[in-house]
Design an enzyme around this catalytic site. Structure first.
Site, PDB file in Angstrom:
ATOM      1  N   GLU A 104      -3.882  -3.475   4.768  1.00 23.07           N
ATOM      2  CA  GLU A 104      -3.471  -3.311   3.384  1.00 23.07           C
ATOM      3  C   GLU A 104      -2.015  -2.899   3.434  1.00 23.07           C
ATOM      4  O   GLU A 104      -1.659  -1.954   4.137  1.00 23.07           O
ATOM      5  CB  GLU A 104      -4.316  -2.229   2.702  1.00 23.07           C
ATOM      6  CG  GLU A 104      -4.142  -2.162   1.196  1.00 23.07           C
ATOM      7  CD  GLU A 104      -2.811  -1.583   0.766  1.00 23.07           C
ATOM      8  OE1 GLU A 104      -2.290  -2.015  -0.273  1.00 23.07           O
ATOM      9  OE2 GLU A 104      -2.267  -0.720   1.456  1.00 23.07           O
ATOM     10  N   CYS A 122      -8.728   1.640  -0.899  1.00 19.68           N
ATOM     11  CA  CYS A 122      -9.364   2.966  -0.907  1.00 19.68           C
ATOM     12  C   CYS A 122      -9.226   3.585  -2.292  1.00 19.68           C
ATOM     13  O   CYS A 122      -8.908   4.754  -2.445  1.00 19.68           O
ATOM     14  CB  CYS A 122      -8.810   3.885   0.153  1.00 19.68           C
ATOM     15  SG  CYS A 122      -7.319   3.348   0.945  1.00 19.68           S
ATOM     16  N   CYS A 130      -3.638   2.466  -3.876  1.00 16.27           N
ATOM     17  CA  CYS A 130      -4.283   1.501  -2.997  1.00 16.27           C
ATOM     18  C   CYS A 130      -5.557   0.963  -3.630  1.00 16.27           C
ATOM     19  O   CYS A 130      -6.436   1.721  -4.006  1.00 16.27           O
ATOM     20  CB  CYS A 130      -4.626   2.152  -1.666  1.00 16.27           C
ATOM     21  SG  CYS A 130      -5.520   1.042  -0.594  1.00 16.27           S
ATOM     22  N   CYS A 132      -3.427   1.181   6.275  1.00 16.35           N
ATOM     23  CA  CYS A 132      -3.492   1.059   4.818  1.00 16.35           C
ATOM     24  C   CYS A 132      -2.157   1.575   4.332  1.00 16.35           C
ATOM     25  O   CYS A 132      -1.983   2.743   4.024  1.00 16.35           O
ATOM     26  CB  CYS A 132      -4.647   1.886   4.280  1.00 16.35           C
ATOM     27  SG  CYS A 132      -5.264   1.262   2.729  1.00 16.35           S
ATOM     28  N   ARG A 188      -9.850   6.139   5.959  1.00 17.03           N
ATOM     29  CA  ARG A 188      -8.815   6.183   6.996  1.00 17.03           C
ATOM     30  C   ARG A 188      -8.396   7.597   7.346  1.00 17.03           C
ATOM     31  O   ARG A 188      -7.499   7.785   8.144  1.00 17.03           O
ATOM     32  CB  ARG A 188      -7.626   5.343   6.558  1.00 17.03           C
ATOM     33  CG  ARG A 188      -7.968   3.867   6.539  1.00 17.03           C
ATOM     34  CD  ARG A 188      -7.087   3.065   5.625  1.00 17.03           C
ATOM     35  NE  ARG A 188      -7.640   1.726   5.445  1.00 17.03           N
ATOM     36  CZ  ARG A 188      -8.597   1.403   4.578  1.00 17.03           C
ATOM     37  NH1 ARG A 188      -9.114   2.330   3.800  1.00 17.03           N
ATOM     38  NH2 ARG A 188      -9.049   0.178   4.489  1.00 17.03           N
ATOM     39  N   SER A 194      -2.966   7.165   6.147  1.00 12.34           N
ATOM     40  CA  SER A 194      -2.185   6.254   6.974  1.00 12.34           C
ATOM     41  C   SER A 194      -0.784   6.800   7.234  1.00 12.34           C
ATOM     42  O   SER A 194      -0.113   6.388   8.162  1.00 12.34           O
ATOM     43  CB  SER A 194      -2.106   4.873   6.328  1.00 12.34           C
ATOM     44  OG  SER A 194      -3.383   4.267   6.387  1.00 12.34           O
ATOM     45  N   HIS A 224      -8.471   7.821  -3.621  1.00 11.87           N
ATOM     46  CA  HIS A 224      -7.190   8.229  -4.202  1.00 11.87           C
ATOM     47  C   HIS A 224      -7.379   8.780  -5.601  1.00 11.87           C
ATOM     48  O   HIS A 224      -6.718   9.735  -5.999  1.00 11.87           O
ATOM     49  CB  HIS A 224      -6.205   7.059  -4.215  1.00 11.87           C
ATOM     50  CG  HIS A 224      -5.541   6.845  -2.899  1.00 11.87           C
ATOM     51  ND1 HIS A 224      -4.566   7.687  -2.428  1.00 11.87           N
ATOM     52  CD2 HIS A 224      -5.723   5.904  -1.952  1.00 11.87           C
ATOM     53  CE1 HIS A 224      -4.176   7.261  -1.246  1.00 11.87           C
ATOM     54  NE2 HIS A 224      -4.866   6.180  -0.921  1.00 11.87           N
ATOM     55  N   CYS A 258      -0.974   2.964   0.840  1.00  7.50           N
ATOM     56  CA  CYS A 258      -1.280   4.384   0.691  1.00  7.50           C
ATOM     57  C   CYS A 258      -0.160   5.240   1.259  1.00  7.50           C
ATOM     58  O   CYS A 258       0.261   6.211   0.665  1.00  7.50           O
ATOM     59  CB  CYS A 258      -2.536   4.744   1.466  1.00  7.50           C
ATOM     60  SG  CYS A 258      -3.916   3.745   1.069  1.00  7.50           S
TER      61      CYS A 258
END
Lengths: 632, 132, 346
Positions: free
Chosen positions: A15, A71, A68, A605, A536, A561, A75, A608
């Site tokens: 991502e 996810c 994101c 990701c 993650r 991330s 978030h 993020c």
């Protein structure tokens, strides 16, 4: 000696937007070895925290959700929890059960899709799958996935696999339009699986797409859509339907009716069965073919987990205390592991989190500062784009990701951290279960279905893949329920869904959340800290609400991330991605498949990681200064 | 009554379509989802006015778990009530088709030719069994 | 709203039942797809999209074309939510779903999140896919107006330059999601990175190509795939003034909402989880933007018609409309829980 530049830009099957720049010592035969830390650079920013300033705190979750779309739940929920923490409001048990299921559903969805759709093509050669023997593949399927019956309720037979080959051939190859599969590293010497193994996993790649569409229905029932389901500060916006039948103009009702609840139950059952029947045995199948990947991809051995999946059963008084107040009951522990020392799970203190911009494209102080006081200014000093030879330099600033540190150290977060902290804690039944699974599948003998790998090698590329699968199994069982495992002395667990279902006529929302925010002068004078463990890893938001206007003064996120993909810090210490690539041997420098295997093992990701900026350069917490004054 | 008006309107159209079909015209379809004002009461009224006939047919999903399409002849020959379900079994679309038999159920000439080709080897297999 | 429709009785359409010709049936056989399941999915989709059943053969032709039209999907300042949504609509298994066919129908030649190739091989794939002409360029995310800002760089090239070169040979550009359609979240006040929509980026680069906006945060899966299929079946669909297909964006969420009656007659929801909310009362007072939001959420709904935000108890945020992040409501306030200004009596 000549140093070869290995550049992967864009890194795909992630991502977001990521560039990896590594240096290899050539071996003289087209390959080489990465001998020093690489550069991990994120190349896109939006500025979401800046956009949040001055807005209604109740709205913040919807902005941070858009950090994101993969996810999305975590978030949003981190923001909701940060506001709830800032205003001291507790949510009803049902809200926590539903949040647990929404986060859990996200883990299962993301991890399975990561394995099949983002990571598998580093291990599975689709072109080789076309030459598989369908009969041998059916034999393999019967052995590897004996309970998985996608063939009209039967085990897949030779005809089934022949049809899969035909589908790939007529859909892609014969028309000369490989589409998404075009230009892969097919035929690379590092692909080790047999054609039959490749075909079996390719079949599961395709089937997992349809499966994923079914399981997101959990989010649709509770949140109205997916991605970006609805949430609310103070609980959940969904509530039990007064009318058990279908919604209609005449009868009204909500999504939590008989059909909606049945859809949730069906989604949870599908998650559990796919993980047990397909994902778990497939990870072991791939791992057996690539056992040497337990020798690569280690980080420094510092692991961090904020903790996740609070236990609503521990709540004493509904909406006076909350499940989040009992970290001892979190499924994923809150804690820190230093230097691979699993004997001690050290307590986590959010005050020890800092960020550093020495190598990131921000102005201001390069000192390590807590997220609530750091000052940052968007300041791109990288090479001009659209010119030949765009190259980044580790001596300069080279990423839009800041370098987060805990107690001054780079930390790995994510599935490996979850599994290791559970292993280290060893108090809950699920912690003991993790030990049993690791002993059986990772360390256990091949005769018993294990990989016969040493425990210490969990800190590796392969260990990350294994840990991701293992936590998915733990979560899927926790949601749907788990029978007792008597020979391991593991008791049964009812499951979040059955526990929620039994309590479904209870409350879903604490109205105090909206009423206290309507009187901002009564709000406590504090920085709200909200956290989740995302698929993650550790995800934290810090919020300061203005006690005059009731609007957001400051907002800061430090996300998973970012911990893993961040650049070097002021002392020159590389981030986990950068460190993990040291020692990788590449068979062909122009086809850096080996680098992708390890980078993908973190499940990047990047959207993020790079929302984290505050471009106007205001101090993030300056109490008693009006919010308008700071916007100038 | 509001629903009477809606139902009468649909029935008039069904009548016109039957008339056309009877004179050798083509089959036609009314998508009930697109009928303005066909709310629960009007829907029930329409269903009871058309009643049910002798024939019904259904198509199962490819994995055989649920039916995706169900057609039932109404009390009026040549007027079929067709219901489409999604994977969860919910009704997605309902249609009235005016035709001798809904085309989706009938085998297509191309499929009939294909069946003959596929059946060939099976006939030979039987011959081998008898010969042995 | 549905009451007022009663006067439009002539709107009920009786259309010829569709027939598939032998070519299409043969192609379906080659693809391993059941004709009946295929027809059933097309019928359902056409019904959801309010298309006449007589259009089915055209849709079927597009969905079984022997050469797959090329789709190049490029991502800029986005969150991958639009792609997640689109992927939710894909299923290979069974072959009975229209979304499944879309994957067989178009060749997705570049899509960074799903493609096998990476780095130099991905860049090569992009170059070769965009060297041909007539492909559909799908774009998600906004783009920083300034190429030199460094706010978006990929493969050493700025967002503006990557878009310019990818658009050069495209036959159609589809802006998927509200960020690409209207600037979306990155453009929300104070627009820290100078983000612009695809339409504005095209204007500043002097690119004159057909553009369809498929707004939503994210758009409904079937709206994304349905728009592409509509274009392949019958060319440019009818668009509204914001360049969105009228089929999907012709009516407000409110006009199709099953809670619309309680907007007029009550009881309306006054707090989450109150008695009216359990009955499915109108969320207008909770800030619902359904009356000013053109979208198919209340008719097509999400994930096979399972629910949509209002059905799950949350007010519509208005995510298909330009600048929805900054809409000013009652009392001059922004916010998703602040009721709309004005009365919206209908």
């Amino acid at each position: 000696m000549t140093i070869a530049n290995i550049i992967i830009d864009p890194v795909t099957r992630i991502e977001g937007h990521l560039r990896i720049q590594a240096y290899a010592d050539p071996d003289g035969h087209g390959g080489g070895t990465i001998s020093k830390p690489a550069l991990s650079s994120s190349t896109m920013v939006r500025g979401i925290e800046r956009i949040l300033q001055g807005r209604d705190p109740r709205d913040a979750w919807s902005f941070t959700q858009r950090i994101c779309g993969v996810c999305t739940v975590v978030h949003g929920l981190t923001s909701v929890r940060a506001v709830e923490n800032a205003i001291n409001v507790k949510v009803p048990k049902n809200a926590d059960y539903i949040r647990n299921m929404m986060i859990g559903g996200q883990f299962v969805h993301d991890h399975v899709m990561h394995f099949y759709h983002l990571h598998a093509l580093d291990w599975v050669d689709i072109v080789s799958a076309l030459s598989a023997d369908p009969t041998a593949t059916a034999t393999l399927a019967k052995k590897n996935n004996p309970n998985y019956k996608p063939n009209n309720g039967l085990l897949p037979d030779a005809a089934y696999f022949q049809a899969q080959i035909n589908k790939l051939k007529t859909g892609l190859v014969n028309r000369g339009q490989l589409g998404l599969f075009a230009n892969g590293y097919w035929g690379h010497v590092a692909y080790k699986l047999t054609p039959e193994q490749n075909l079996l996993l390719t079949s599961h790649y395709l089937e997992a797409l349809g499966w994923a569409r079914e399981i997101v229905k959990l989010h649709t029932v509770f949140g109205g859509k997916d991605p970006h389901p609805s949430l609310v500060v103070g609980g959940m916006p969904c509530t039990l339907s007064a009318n058990t039948g279908a919604v209609s103009e005449d009868n009204g009702g909500t999504s939590l009716n008989t059909a909606g609840l049945a859809a949730v139950k069906a989604a949870l059952d599908r998650m559990k069965s796919f993980v047990d029947q397909v994902y778990l045995p497939d990870v072991l199948l791939v791992a057996r073919g690539y056992k040497n990947w337990a020798d690569f991809g280690a980080t420094a051995g510092n692991f961090l987990s904020y903790g996740e999946f609070p236990d609503p059963a521990l709540v004493r008084t509904e909406m006076v205390d909350g499940a989040i107040d009992y970290p001892a009951g979190y499924l994923f522990p809150q804690g820190v592991i230093w230097a691979n020392d699993l004997k001690r799970l050290m307590p986590f203190d959010q005050a020890k989190v800092t960020e550093n911009v020495a190598h990131a494209w921000y102005g201001g102080s390069t000192a390590a500062l807590h997220p609530s006081v750091s000052t940052t200014t968007l300041q791109y000093t990288g090479p001009q784009p659209d010119q030949p030879d765009y190259m980044l330099d580790e001596a300069d600033r080279y990423s839009w990701i800041k370098s987060p540190r805990y107690d001054g150290k780079p930390m790995e977060v994510g599935p490996l951290a979850h599994i290791l902290t559970m292993y280290a804690r060893n108090t809950l039944a699920t912690d003991r279960l993790v030990r049993k699974y690791v002993d059986t599948y990772w360390c256990g003998t091949a005769a018993n279905g294990g990989l016969a790998l040493p425990f210490a090698k969990l800190n590796s590329t392969l260990g990350r893949i294994f840990s991701r699968m293992l936590e998915t199994k733990i979560i899927a069982d926790q949601m749907a329920g788990r029978a007792a495992i008597s020979n391991w002395s593991i008791p049964a667990y009812a499951g979040w869904y059955p526990l929620f279902y039994a309590n479904r006529s209870g409350k879903y929302f604490n109205p105090k959340a909206f009423t206290v925010l309507a009187s901002p002068s009564t709000l406590p004078d504090k920085v709200g800290f909200g956290f989740t463990e995302a698929p993650r890893g550790a995800l934290g938001h810090w919020i300061k609400i203005n006690r005059t206007t009731g609007m957001i003064d400051h907002y800061q996120c430090v996300v998973a991330s970012q911990w893993n993909a961040g650049p070097r810090d002021g002392a020159g210490a590389p981030g986990p991605y950068e460190q993990s690539l040291v020692g990788h041997k590449l068979a062909a420098l122009d086809k850096p498949l080996e680098v992708l295997r390890t980078i993908h093992s973190f499940d990047p990701c990047i959207g993020c990681a790079v929302h984290v900026l505050d471009p106007e350069g205001q101090p993030l917490v300056t109490v008693d200064v009006s919010h308008l004054g700071r916007l100038v | 009554m509001r629903e009477e008006k809606v139902v009468r309107h649909v029935l008039l159209q069904v009548e016109a379509a039957l008339d056309q079909l009877g004179k050798g015209g083509s089959p036609s379809t009314i998508d009930l989802r697109q009928v303005p004002g066909l709310e629960a009461k009007a829907y029930q009224l329409l269903k009871s006015r058309l009643g049910s006939g002798e024939v019904s047919a259904s198509i199962a999903t490819s994995d055989g778990v649920a039916e995706t399409v169900r057609a039932a002849e109404t009390a009026f020959s040549g007027v079929w009530w067709i219901t489409h379900h999604n994977g969860a079994g919910d009704t997605v679309t309902e249609q009235i088709e005016i035709c001798p038999f809904p085309a989706i159920f009938a085998a297509h000439p191309e499929e009939i030719r294909d069946s003959a080709v596929r059946l060939g080897p099976l006939c030979n297999q039987n011959a081998e069994v008898e010969a042995s | 709203m549905q009451r007022s429709d009663l006067s439009r009785e002539d709107a009920t359409e009786v259309t010829p039942s569709p027939e598939l010709d032998a070519t299409i049936v043969r192609r379906l056989g080659d693809m391993g797809v059941s004709r009946r399941q295929f027809m059933a999915s097309l019928t359902r989709m056409a019904s959801l999209l309010a298309l006449p059943p007589s259009m089915l053969p055209q849709l079927a032709m597009a969905a079984t074309s022997p050469t797959k039209p090329s789709v190049v999907y490029m991502s800029f300042q986005e969150c991958t939510g639009c792609l997640e949504s689109m992927v939710n609509s894909f299923a290979f298994k069974g072959g009975g779903t229209i979304e499944n066919l879309l994957l067989n129908v178009v060749s997705i030649d570049y899509q960074e999140t799903l493609m096998a190739a990476a780095g130099a091989q991905a860049e090569h794939q992009l170059a070769s896919s965009t060297a041909k002409s007539g492909y559909v360029l799908v774009v998600d995310g906004s783009i920083p107006a300034s190429a030199n800002s460094g706010y978006f760089v990929s493969g050493g090239r700025s967002g503006a330059e990557r878009f310019r070169s990818a658009a050069a040979n495209a036959g159609l550009i589809v802006a998927v999601g509200t960020c690409a359609s209207f600037g979306g979240l990155p453009k929300a006040d104070p627009n820290p990175t100078g983000a612009v929509s695809i339409k504005d980026m095209m204007a500043s680069l002097g690119i004159a190509k057909p553009l369809i906006n498929v707004s939503g945060c994210p758009p409904i899966p079937e709206v994304i795939t349905g728009t592409i299929l509509l274009y392949l079946a019958s060319g440019m669909p009818a668009l509204d003034t914001l360049l969105r297909p009228k089929t999907f964006y012709g009516r407000t969420v409110h006009s199709h909402c099953y809670r619309e009656e309680s907007f007029e007659d009550g009881p309306r929801v006054k707090a989450f989880d109150d008695a009216a909310s359990r009955k499915g009362g109108c969320l207008f007072d909770m800030g619902c933007k359904g009356p000013v939001t053109k979208a198919a959420c209340s008719s097509i709904k999400w994930n096979q018609g399972l629910s949509f935000p209002i059905q799950s108890g949350h007010p519509c945020m208005g995510c298909t409309e330009p600048n929805f992040w900054d809409r000013v409501n009652k009392g001059g306030k922004k916010g998703f829980y602040v009721p709309l200004a004005g009365s919206y009596d209908d």
